[in-house]
Enzyme design. Sequence first.
Site, mmCIF file in Angstrom:
data_model
loop_
_atom_site.group_PDB
_atom_site.id
_atom_site.type_symbol
_atom_site.label_atom_id
_atom_site.label_comp_id
_atom_site.label_asym_id
_atom_site.label_seq_id
_atom_site.Cartn_x
_atom_site.Cartn_y
_atom_site.Cartn_z
ATOM 1 N N ASP A 186 0.821 -1.212 0.000
ATOM 2 C CA ASP A 186 0.000 0.000 0.000
ATOM 3 C C ASP A 186 0.851 1.256 0.000
ATOM 4 O O ASP A 186 2.025 1.227 0.294
ATOM 5 C CB ASP A 186 -0.855 0.037 1.271
ATOM 6 C CG ASP A 186 -2.078 -0.845 1.142
ATOM 7 O OD1 ASP A 186 -2.437 -1.183 0.010
ATOM 8 O OD2 ASP A 186 -2.659 -1.189 2.189
ATOM 9 N N LYS A 201 -3.123 3.990 -3.593
ATOM 10 C CA LYS A 201 -3.949 4.987 -4.272
ATOM 11 C C LYS A 201 -3.050 6.086 -4.797
ATOM 12 O O LYS A 201 -2.242 6.634 -4.079
ATOM 13 C CB LYS A 201 -4.918 5.619 -3.272
ATOM 14 C CG LYS A 201 -6.320 5.093 -3.359
ATOM 15 C CD LYS A 201 -7.216 5.892 -2.456
ATOM 16 C CE LYS A 201 -7.795 4.982 -1.397
ATOM 17 N NZ LYS A 201 -8.259 5.676 -0.212
ATOM 18 N N MET A 218 -8.733 8.448 9.419
ATOM 19 C CA MET A 218 -9.280 8.946 8.148
ATOM 20 C C MET A 218 -10.272 10.082 8.399
ATOM 21 O O MET A 218 -11.279 10.192 7.699
ATOM 22 C CB MET A 218 -9.983 7.806 7.379
ATOM 23 C CG MET A 218 -9.038 6.691 7.002
ATOM 24 S SD MET A 218 -9.872 5.291 6.205
ATOM 25 C CE MET A 218 -10.576 4.464 7.615
HETATM 26 N N1 SAH Z 1 -4.814 -0.357 9.165
HETATM 27 C C1 SAH Z 1 -4.268 0.934 9.455
HETATM 28 C C2 SAH Z 1 -5.277 2.032 9.230
HETATM 29 C C3 SAH Z 1 -5.673 2.185 7.796
HETATM 30 S S1 SAH Z 1 -6.789 3.504 7.524
HETATM 31 C C4 SAH Z 1 -3.725 0.947 10.886
HETATM 32 O O1 SAH Z 1 -3.981 0.003 11.638
HETATM 33 O O2 SAH Z 1 -3.020 1.882 11.235
HETATM 34 C C5 SAH Z 1 -5.672 4.815 7.136
HETATM 35 C C6 SAH Z 1 -5.681 5.838 8.236
HETATM 36 O O3 SAH Z 1 -4.823 5.409 9.278
HETATM 37 C C7 SAH Z 1 -5.155 7.193 7.855
HETATM 38 O O4 SAH Z 1 -6.120 7.977 7.232
HETATM 39 C C8 SAH Z 1 -4.784 7.752 9.206
HETATM 40 O O5 SAH Z 1 -5.915 8.195 9.908
HETATM 41 C C9 SAH Z 1 -4.262 6.525 9.902
HETATM 42 N N2 SAH Z 1 -2.802 6.418 9.798
HETATM 43 C C10 SAH Z 1 -2.102 5.487 9.141
HETATM 44 N N3 SAH Z 1 -0.788 5.674 9.318
HETATM 45 C C11 SAH Z 1 -0.657 6.755 10.108
HETATM 46 C C12 SAH Z 1 0.444 7.448 10.674
HETATM 47 N N4 SAH Z 1 1.702 7.076 10.447
HETATM 48 N N5 SAH Z 1 0.198 8.515 11.464
HETATM 49 C C13 SAH Z 1 -1.062 8.919 11.712
HETATM 50 N N6 SAH Z 1 -2.129 8.295 11.197
HETATM 51 C C14 SAH Z 1 -1.940 7.232 10.426
#
Ligand code: SAH
Length: 514
Positions: free
Chosen positions: A33, A55, A178
């Site tokens: 991803d 994306k 998100m």
């Molecule tokens: N499965 C992932 C989440 C996927 S949805 C997890 O467990 O972290 C994607 C969202 O995750 C982003 O829009 C943001 O809100 C959050 N996210 C992912 N990586 C991040 C990071 N390094 N710092 C802050 N938010 C993060």
Amino acid sequence: MTVYLVGAGPGDPGLCTRRGAALLREADVVVYDRLVDRSLLALAKPGAELIDVGKRPAGTAGASVPTGADRQAEINRLLVELGSSGRTVVRLKGGDPFLFGRGGEEVEALRAAGVSWSVVPGVTSAFAAPAMAGIPVTHRGWSTSVTVVTGHVGDPTAPGGVDWASLARAGGTLVVLMGMATRRDIAEELVAAGRPADTPVAVVEWGTTPWQRTVRTTLAQLATVDLGSPAVIVVGPVAALELPPALGALAGVTVVVTRPRDQSASLRRALAAAGARVLELPTIEPGPPEDGGSALAAAAARARDYDWIAFTSANAVHRFAAHLRDGRDLGRARLAVIGPASADALAQHGLVADLVPTRASAEGLVEALGTAPDGGRVLFPRAAGAREVLAEGLRGGGWVVDEVVAYRTLEGACPPAPLADEVARAEVVVFASPSAVRGFLASRDDRGQPLRVPPVVACIGEVTAAAARRAGMTSPVVAASPTPESLVAAIAHRLGEPSAGCPPAERGSGDPAS
Ligand code: SAH
């Protein structure tokens, strides 16, 4: 074969689990991803296929999968196809695969097609990003529950929509993923349902990465926070807490390490402890001699004719030992090594070093072997093309020295495109030998282009620094002593000087220095 859904962790590659990393090393195909840290991809074995299904704006080069509504269906189809092909597939997903990662849908598609699957849970950004901003999501006396919720919703009354009013009443800590695009609406709904407008809020952008930024505010002011995605929004009293770890001297700095992976552990640890992000790009690798090792095999067969067999590197030990059946092939020949690393290498083959000089250097070994007895003979399996102080020194002491090439250092790397892109943006590169410098210059990205030399070049010693200068790298940083800690201190010192490095806005815009 099996499709492994592996949690890559929230950003910092050190937060991928050991099982996840082991599977990445085994994978024939990695489907990843957008938010996955590129240095994790470098764990994949050479020749592994890396497929980016992140994306991207439509039409951008490198998008292998369409954007838009049927993107997930396309990913599912791809996974089913790869999973049926007999190859080991890792589906690498940001954070935890089953937390807002659509991992469940991918599993359903695999199951429907009869493809076996397995999940490796990951560290989720929902907890890790607040943690790295010094926010515990629950805290005695402050919050006894935490709810993780998506902010990416349309009509809240639609199936699957979020009931913000109930969440507001439930209290505790809310972590919104998100949610940046809808942060104004979220704040309004929560306040309308009774959460005080002055409820503490923290927004953590790019959590756990060197680019992490945190803004602390209140529900009333959430809409005005000027950060982007990816970010988590923490709502509740704990958002006012700040228990951050002390920042290291190299916090936020990306450093390329060019040593072979098995020799870089202590350097990697020292850099990471100082807060640096480490990219591993081994630019040299030991390979067989040009004759394929036949001279070495012949020498090993005559091993018993020598008084001593001398080693100045672990590589030479391993190559030589591969030609022995066991210790009996050595007859009365004794084994001398330059230092503890070569002694360890011998031990791995069940052989004991008879001589390890107190001073771990060629000079130390020459001194320890002393003057030759009449007709004393030494066999010296060594690297091709190296300047060998040892052979000259021993001959000076009256020894008859037979040198034989045990291995050749292959120079140059061909990093996968995502890693090459990261290297192009790095601030620092570390070289531990002249061959690593040459290896970097000989390296090419997947388009056949040389790699950009980072603005700060750091060398472990003067010999390496001289090689860097000869290669046109101006004013390399040199460690005061050849230890990882000393090198880290020297790099931190250089980055602290005015005009060193480049500000984040200009990351990656420097000219190639070679
Ligand atoms: N499965 C992932 C989440 C996927 S949805 C997890 O467990 O972290 C994607 C969202 O995750 C982003 O829009 C943001 O809100 C959050 N996210 C992912 N990586 C991040 C990071 N390094 N710092 C802050 N938010 C993060």
